[in-house]
Design a protein around this motif. Structure first.
Motif, mmCIF file in Angstrom:
data_model
loop_
_atom_site.group_PDB
_atom_site.id
_atom_site.type_symbol
_atom_site.label_atom_id
_atom_site.label_comp_id
_atom_site.label_asym_id
_atom_site.label_seq_id
_atom_site.Cartn_x
_atom_site.Cartn_y
_atom_site.Cartn_z
ATOM 1 N N ARG A 1 0.840 -1.209 0.000
ATOM 2 C CA ARG A 1 0.000 0.000 0.000
ATOM 3 C C ARG A 1 0.879 1.264 0.000
ATOM 4 O O ARG A 1 0.573 2.256 -0.665
ATOM 5 C CB ARG A 1 -0.935 0.017 1.207
ATOM 6 N N LEU A 2 1.972 1.219 0.758
ATOM 7 C CA LEU A 2 2.895 2.357 0.774
ATOM 8 C C LEU A 2 3.585 2.523 -0.577
ATOM 9 O O LEU A 2 3.778 3.651 -1.051
ATOM 10 C CB LEU A 2 3.943 2.168 1.875
ATOM 11 N N SER A 3 3.932 1.395 -1.183
ATOM 12 C CA SER A 3 4.590 1.455 -2.499
ATOM 13 C C SER A 3 3.676 2.106 -3.535
ATOM 14 O O SER A 3 4.086 3.028 -4.253
ATOM 15 C CB SER A 3 4.980 0.045 -2.968
ATOM 16 N N LEU A 4 2.442 1.614 -3.599
ATOM 17 C CA LEU A 4 1.502 2.140 -4.597
ATOM 18 C C LEU A 4 1.055 3.558 -4.246
ATOM 19 O O LEU A 4 0.983 4.436 -5.114
ATOM 20 C CB LEU A 4 0.284 1.215 -4.720
ATOM 21 N N GLY A 5 0.734 3.785 -2.977
ATOM 22 C CA GLY A 5 0.292 5.116 -2.563
ATOM 23 C C GLY A 5 1.396 6.152 -2.613
ATOM 24 O O GLY A 5 1.128 7.354 -2.766
ATOM 25 N N GLY A 6 2.652 5.691 -2.514
ATOM 26 C CA GLY A 6 3.788 6.619 -2.568
ATOM 27 C C GLY A 6 3.898 7.373 -3.876
ATOM 28 O O GLY A 6 4.599 8.388 -3.960
ATOM 29 N N ALA A 7 3.196 6.892 -4.901
ATOM 30 C CA ALA A 7 3.199 7.582 -6.204
ATOM 31 C C ALA A 7 2.605 8.982 -6.096
ATOM 32 O O ALA A 7 2.770 9.804 -7.002
ATOM 33 C CB ALA A 7 2.421 6.754 -7.227
ATOM 34 N N MET A 8 1.907 9.253 -4.985
ATOM 35 C CA MET A 8 1.347 10.596 -4.793
ATOM 36 C C MET A 8 2.448 11.653 -4.696
ATOM 37 O O MET A 8 2.236 12.810 -5.053
ATOM 38 C CB MET A 8 0.491 10.641 -3.518
ATOM 39 N N VAL A 9 3.626 11.273 -4.214
ATOM 40 C CA VAL A 9 4.707 12.254 -4.030
ATOM 41 C C VAL A 9 5.191 12.819 -5.370
ATOM 42 O O VAL A 9 5.183 14.043 -5.572
ATOM 43 C CB VAL A 9 5.870 11.646 -3.217
ATOM 44 N N PRO A 10 5.609 11.964 -6.342
ATOM 45 C CA PRO A 10 6.000 12.540 -7.632
ATOM 46 C C PRO A 10 4.823 13.227 -8.342
ATOM 47 O O PRO A 10 5.023 14.200 -9.066
ATOM 48 C CB PRO A 10 6.511 11.334 -8.434
ATOM 49 N N ALA A 11 3.592 12.730 -8.104
ATOM 50 C CA ALA A 11 2.416 13.369 -8.707
ATOM 51 C C ALA A 11 2.240 14.785 -8.162
ATOM 52 O O ALA A 11 1.906 15.715 -8.914
ATOM 53 C CB ALA A 11 1.164 12.537 -8.431
ATOM 54 N N LEU A 12 2.461 14.947 -6.863
ATOM 55 C CA LEU A 12 2.373 16.285 -6.252
ATOM 56 C C LEU A 12 3.427 17.229 -6.827
ATOM 57 O O LEU A 12 3.149 18.409 -7.072
ATOM 58 C CB LEU A 12 2.566 16.175 -4.734
ATOM 59 N N ILE A 13 4.621 16.710 -7.048
ATOM 60 C CA ILE A 13 5.719 17.535 -7.574
ATOM 61 C C ILE A 13 5.353 18.110 -8.937
ATOM 62 O O ILE A 13 5.490 19.315 -9.188
ATOM 63 C CB ILE A 13 7.033 16.725 -7.650
ATOM 64 N N ILE A 14 4.864 17.247 -9.848
ATOM 65 C CA ILE A 14 4.545 17.739 -11.198
ATOM 66 C C ILE A 14 3.279 18.588 -11.193
ATOM 67 O O ILE A 14 3.149 19.545 -11.950
ATOM 68 C CB ILE A 14 4.437 16.564 -12.210
ATOM 69 N N THR A 15 2.320 18.288 -10.283
ATOM 70 C CA THR A 15 1.096 19.096 -10.205
ATOM 71 C C THR A 15 1.410 20.511 -9.743
ATOM 72 O O THR A 15 0.994 21.497 -10.379
ATOM 73 C CB THR A 15 0.085 18.446 -9.236
ATOM 74 N N ILE A 16 2.152 20.629 -8.642
ATOM 75 C CA ILE A 16 2.527 21.954 -8.134
ATOM 76 C C ILE A 16 3.444 22.660 -9.138
ATOM 77 O O ILE A 16 3.305 23.858 -9.404
ATOM 78 C CB ILE A 16 3.203 21.837 -6.756
ATOM 79 N N GLY A 17 4.357 21.885 -9.730
ATOM 80 C CA GLY A 17 5.269 22.463 -10.721
ATOM 81 C C GLY A 17 4.536 23.070 -11.897
ATOM 82 O O GLY A 17 4.865 24.175 -12.352
#
Length: 522
Positions: free
Chosen positions: A202-218
């Motif tokens: 769950r942490l592995s799959l849910g951890g994808a939120m971090v790079p997603a946040l980077i490109i969204t804010i970027g």
């Protein structure tokens, strides 16, 4: 006839401009869009090998794995069900890249990047909280849509923002982010798999939120490219933006060329149909063949064997981590070599050197694996020195890929398309990439099971063919302004028969006078 594949045209334009801290920062932030693709590539393979994940969602696969005690290294991972789960993402990315072409063209590169980040984040949340297989599939599809949008827009954004003398290095930042994403995901997988209670996936799959946040804010803080702003009629803002990113006040020549290219592109009602015109034959050929060849380099089969060999060397249960860290680190470092050399040595040199390096390594690894694993896939006791030699050649192979076909497979297509077909052609590039990523992922393990070590020769053949193709048919694009790229086709020994002076011009049939006035080619 000019030298093979090398443009001989004189009258080269040289736009003024510097590599400003502003444009460097924007390109670094934009290149982070590669993190979501890399993270997914790295995370999916690790999660599908976690017993707790298999027991919950794919019990039949888990039972088969436990019951089948065969030592055949070629066939032990052959499971179409699990492969379909992993590769379904690429079909969603294929669909998204086609939709993204219209969004990118009409609303700008930034919006496509924002959509990519938001969709990827939604997929990560659903996958991390998954209770049933349908949630996993839905999450994978959203991840695929996110990747389709970002892979379509980020390379274009980087090519348009970068000063032409540094375009290669800045664009390869995208591939560097992909490699970093893969490395980080593999390391996280290793540690998350050790969590007691079996919920590490769950942490592995849910951890994808971090790079997603980077490109969204970027995407929210990044400026749009002058090309995109001109395309949407914002000429004054585009000129001011061009002056800022180039770091000089006099950008009239480059600005005039961008305006002329935009005016030409507006005359194209249907860029998809326009792609089929004779004068775009070179562009379409590259948009299809480069991503096709990129997926047939054999990087998948090489990476598959790495953990087995690291296990043999004596890393034991840490073999998968060491394999990921060592090959992943080689991947990242070799991509940095490409960033350093792509605008010094040129695209063709890296393609050809990388191809030769991969071919030699594949031949050596084929002989070593074939001699020890044989046709039944049982290695027996491998001497440590033997495995170390193979691992060295595997790392040399990974380095060859990482400074040639890995980054250049994204860079070259993103920089050769004229504005009037750029979004549509980039979608073709991404779509072909996703189609063959899907097909290779879908049939790779079955081919490995049946062809055994002969699969190395299958991919080696394609490496040879693709190197011949690059030598004869890809012109050098180093140091050529993106809106001036048309001349490389008009001076190429083969492509000039499709693109004549009268039929085509880099600005879609418009030529720029010295004072920046637009002159129609007659």
């Amino acid at each position: 006839m000019p030298a093979v594949g090398i443009p001989t045209s004189g009258n080269n334009k040289e736009y003024v401009g510097n590599l400003t801290p502003y444009v460097l920062a924007t390109c670094i932030v934009a290149a982070m869009g590669g993190l979501i693709f890399g993270y997914d590539i790295g995370i999916s393979g690790g999660v599908t090998s976690m017993d707790s994940f298999l027991k919950k969602f794919f019990p039949a696969v888990y039972r088969k794995k436990e019951e089948d005690k065969t030592t055949n290294q070629y066939c032990q991972y052959d499971s179409q069900t699990l492969t379909m789960f992993t590769s379904s993402l690429y079909l969603a990315a294929l669909i998204a890249s086609i939709i993204a072409a219209t969004v990118t063209r009409k609303f700008g590169r930034k919006l496509s990047m924002l959509f990519g980040g938001l969709l990827f984040m939604a997929g990560a949340i659903i996958n991390g909280a998954a209770k049933a297989v349908w949630m996993l599939i839905l999450g994978r599809m959203l991840l695929g849509f996110g990747i389709g949008f970002s892979n379509q827009s980020v390379p274009l954004y980087l090519s348009e923002m970068a000063p032409y003398r540094f375009r290669g290095a800045l664009n390869i930042g995208f591939q560097l982010s992909i490699t970093i994403g893969i490395l980080v995901a593999n390391v996280l997988n290793y540690f998350f798999a050790k969590i007691h209670g079996g919920w590490g996936w769950r942490l592995s799959l849910g951890g994808a939120m971090v790079p997603a946040l980077i490109i969204t804010i970027g995407s929210l803080v990044l400026p749009d490219t002058p090309n995109s702003m001109i395309e949407r009629g914002q000429h004054d803002e585009a000129k001011a933006k061009l002056q800022r990113i180039r770091g000089v006040d006099d950008v009239s020549e480059e600005f005039s060329d961008l305006v002329a290219a935009s005016e030409a592109s507006k005359q194209i009602e249907d860029p998809w149909r326009n792609l089929l015109k004779r004068k775009y034959r070179p562009h379409l050929s590259m948009a299809i063949l480069i991503p096709f060849f990129q997926q047939l380099t054999g990087i998948n089969v090489i990476m598959f064997y790495a953990p087995v060999l690291f296990n043999t060397i004596g890393f034991g249960s840490d073999a998968s981590l060491m394999s990921a860290v060592i090959t992943g680190s080689v991947n990242v470092l070799a991509t940095m070599v490409s960033i350093y050399g792509v605008d010094k040595w040129g695209r063709r040199f890296l393609f050809l050197e990388g191809g030769a390096q991969m071919l030699i390594c594949q031949a050596v690894v084929t002989a070593c694996i074939g001699a020890k694993f044989g046709v039944d896939g049982t290695p027996g006791e491998l001497p440590k020195w033997y495995a170390i030699v193979v691992v060295i050649f595997i790392c040399t192979y990974v380095a060859g890929f990482a400074w040639s076909w890995g980054p250049l497979g994204w860079l070259v297509p993103s920089e050769i398309f004229p504005l009037e077909i750029r979004s549509a052609a980039q979608s073709v590039n991404v779509s072909v990439n996703m189609i063959f990523t899907f097909l290779v992922a879908q049939i790779f393990l079955t081919m490995l099971c049946h062809l055994k070590f002969g699969l190395f020769l299958f991919f080696a053949f394609f490496v040879f063919v693709m190197s011949i193709f690059i030598y004869y048919f890809l012109p050098e694009t180093k140091g050529i302004p993106i809106e001036e790229m048309g001349r490389v086709w008009r001076t190429h020994w083969y492509w000039k028969r499709f693109v004549s002076e009268e039929e085509d011009h880099p600005n879609g049939g418009y030529e720029m006078g010295k004072a920046g006035q637009t002159v129609k080619n007659v």
